[in-house]
Design an enzyme around this catalytic site. Sequence first.
Site, PDB file in Angstrom:
ATOM      1  CG  HIS A  77      34.767  49.697  42.165  1.00 38.88           C
ATOM      2  ND1 HIS A  77      34.687  49.408  40.823  1.00 38.88           N
ATOM      3  CD2 HIS A  77      35.759  50.624  42.285  1.00 38.88           C
ATOM      4  CE1 HIS A  77      35.580  50.120  40.164  1.00 38.88           C
ATOM      5  NE2 HIS A  77      36.246  50.862  41.019  1.00 38.88           N
ATOM      6  CB  CYS A 129      39.202  51.565  42.546  1.00 35.16           C
ATOM      7  SG  CYS A 129      38.409  53.124  43.019  1.00 35.16           S
TER       8      CYS A 129
END
Length: 276
Positions: free
Chosen positions: A203, A221
């Site tokens: 992301h 992440c």
Amino acid sequence: MPGTKPSPSPSPSPSPVGDPVHVSLLNGDGDVRGVGMPIIAFFNAKLTDAKAFNAATKITANGSPVQGNWYFEETAREGAAMEAHWRPETYWPAHAKIHMDLPVKGVSAGTGLYFDDSLTLDMSTGTAYIGTIDASTLRMTVTADGAQFGTFPVSLGATNTPTSRGVKVIMEKGLDIPMRGPGYYDPHVQFTQRLTYGGEYLHSAPWNVANIGHRSSSNGCTNLLPADAQRLYNTFEIGDVFTYPNANGPAMTIGMGYGDWNVPWSEWQTGGALQI
């Protein structure tokens, strides 16, 4: 003609005896997926024998038979009692039309159990995007159908919030979603591509630009520069493959996401929770 005896009517097939097991698929007709996407089936009751189900499954790619098998496991899906994933030994071919026949209506699912439906599936694969994320250089290298596509700086999980290692597959995409974790909440994280049930994503991370490519400081992440995140969001499909050979977290397993490719082929062929 005179003297010709009428042909006897065919005897009706006996109805299966026992409790019905219904099969449904995550995949849908017309889906275009990456080369790492498994075919995923859900069952509303637990099977006790999967041999006939596995043997009945026929899959082709561009009309040619593909060898592979189902792997059975527990499920967290609401309304399902078990799930199974089908994959070949290696990734699907790129730009291929995949067809599955699953003619199992009336077939035994174990003593006192039978399948109550048959299914077919027609999906296809697109470009074979394969990403390799090197935790030592903090670079993601991507190939497209085997050719170099690009290299992108990343920031991975900090020591106390590590990134799992192994092979992951994009499970879903979200243009703008909320994310919550220990000590943080962000209602608008953009260009997200989920890699695990537990919350690992590719992301955009505009708040972490200073560390991207230099230091691992994320909550697990794969943080990307905003422009890179947007480009890759518009490029990748569900089912595209990302390998983390030296990330600092636990080994990726099938139950953590679409972790099918982390199961050795010799083990996959056993069928997992049900022998085939």
